[in-house]
Design a protein around this motif. Sequence first.
Motif, PDB file in Angstrom:
ATOM      1  N   TRP A 119       1.173   4.453  -2.800  1.00  0.00           N
ATOM      2  CA  TRP A 119       1.290   5.898  -2.553  1.00  0.00           C
ATOM      3  C   TRP A 119       2.464   6.506  -3.317  1.00  0.00           C
ATOM      4  N   LYS A 128       0.838  -1.208   0.000  1.00  0.00           N
ATOM      5  CA  LYS A 128       0.000   0.000   0.000  1.00  0.00           C
ATOM      6  C   LYS A 128       0.876   1.263   0.000  1.00  0.00           C
ATOM      7  N   VAL A 129       1.961   1.216   0.759  1.00  0.00           N
ATOM      8  CA  VAL A 129       2.897   2.357   0.743  1.00  0.00           C
ATOM      9  C   VAL A 129       3.461   2.523  -0.681  1.00  0.00           C
TER      10      VAL A 129
END
Lengths: 278, 209
Positions: free
Chosen positions: B170, B166-167
């Motif tokens: 980003w 998920k990072v």
Amino acid sequence: MAEEIKKTFWERLIQIDRRVIYLIIALAMVLPFFFQMGLPIPITKEVKDIYDYIETLTPSDVVILSADFDPSVSPELLPMFDAIFRHCLKNNIKIIAMSLYIQGPGLIAPVIQEAATDYQKINGVDYVFMPWVIGWHIVIMDLMTDLQRSFPTDFYGTRTEDLPMLDGVKNYENYDLIVPFTGASSYAWWLLYAHEPYGVPLAAGVTAVSAADLYPYIQSGQIMGMLGGLKGAAEYETLIGEKRMATMGMEAQNWAHVIIILFIVIGNIGYLVIGKKK
Amino acid sequence: MHISMNPWVWIGVFFTFSVLSFLYKDNPFYKLAEHVTVGVSIGYGLVIWWTNSVIPRFYIPVFEQGQWILIIPAILGLMMVLRIVPKYSWLSRYAICFSVGAGSGMAIPRSMQAQVLRQLEATMLNLSFTSGAGINNIIIFFGVLTVLVYFFFSKEHKGVFGGVAKVGIWFLMIGFGATFGYTVMARLSLFIGRVLFVLQDFLGINLAG
């Protein structure tokens, strides 16, 4: 009642005809040409690095400027080519102007002629202008090993061996900088076939669309600097003290950006307001 | 203001507005401009290819200087063109084989060196919290790591692995945002080019002052 009017306002705003937006942006881009506010053009490190490197070159050094683009991206790339070409002429640095794109030489020919007239430089003596030759990677590889094999004649049909500027200029050992100007990926061709195998310093002028792709190469040190889009060209014009095509367009670009940011903010507020009410 | 009397400038203005008229809606002027662009590009390309390539690189060396070896690549080139003749289109495969083989041979080792190994090397950085450069290096290091984790699809994106992925998303979104911003800038620049052409070259308005 008041709530209903507010809702109608946001709904109407969200559903506005796209042509109205085009018109507003067009006005935002045309009017600044008549009402200049003199907004500043801050210089970025990527552009300054190229400028500083060219400043260190001497009149015996050779710079290759390769206009690898066609008319579709020339409003962005032609001012960059013009600015670096002028900087080299100003510092009496030898220039090999060329293009790996078939339409490139036709686009840069008037720019070269105008700059040469302004600086009173002579073709073949202070700079050379090469024609388009088929096979981009072959052209680069030949240029690195034997300039005359790559270009037997210049753009005007003069034999390369008869050009005084190229006396002693034979291969990669004689090139001090390569700057491709591209809307595609010709910087990668120069990287693969010139910089990596032969270590010739490489910088690039690219369209804004491609600019983000170059940062990994700048971070790795493979590309020393970059001119990204019209902004990059305007920065370079500011550095050399010649406010020309790119600088003129920057004010329009700034205002258009303000309008677009405003539209994005308004659109998102409208989207949130309508979403909440639903 | 001094309107240009150059017919080529008038033609340029006509096609500029023809192309821009598409923003209102599709129309015959836009279609005409589109077809003329394709036709002119191909015609221009063919003439330059013939005069800059075929004559000095094939005709003169072979027929005036006797470099008969160049007949071989010329035959390969003709075989490539035979793709348009269904009966003999199979011959084009030999030319394509040669082209793909030679192209790969030239590009693969160099791409590995310039675009894989050197890029890997650029992620092996001095990490520290004591300087701006050190913090930048930490961001680059974690950015590369998390994005690579996101693109690892052999393990389900759950738990810690999912969090790291998920990072990575980003980091990708920030990258796409930068690209989008630059793309907007690029499109506006193209329009600015046309505005400058109409104002300066056609209407003769001096904008430099």
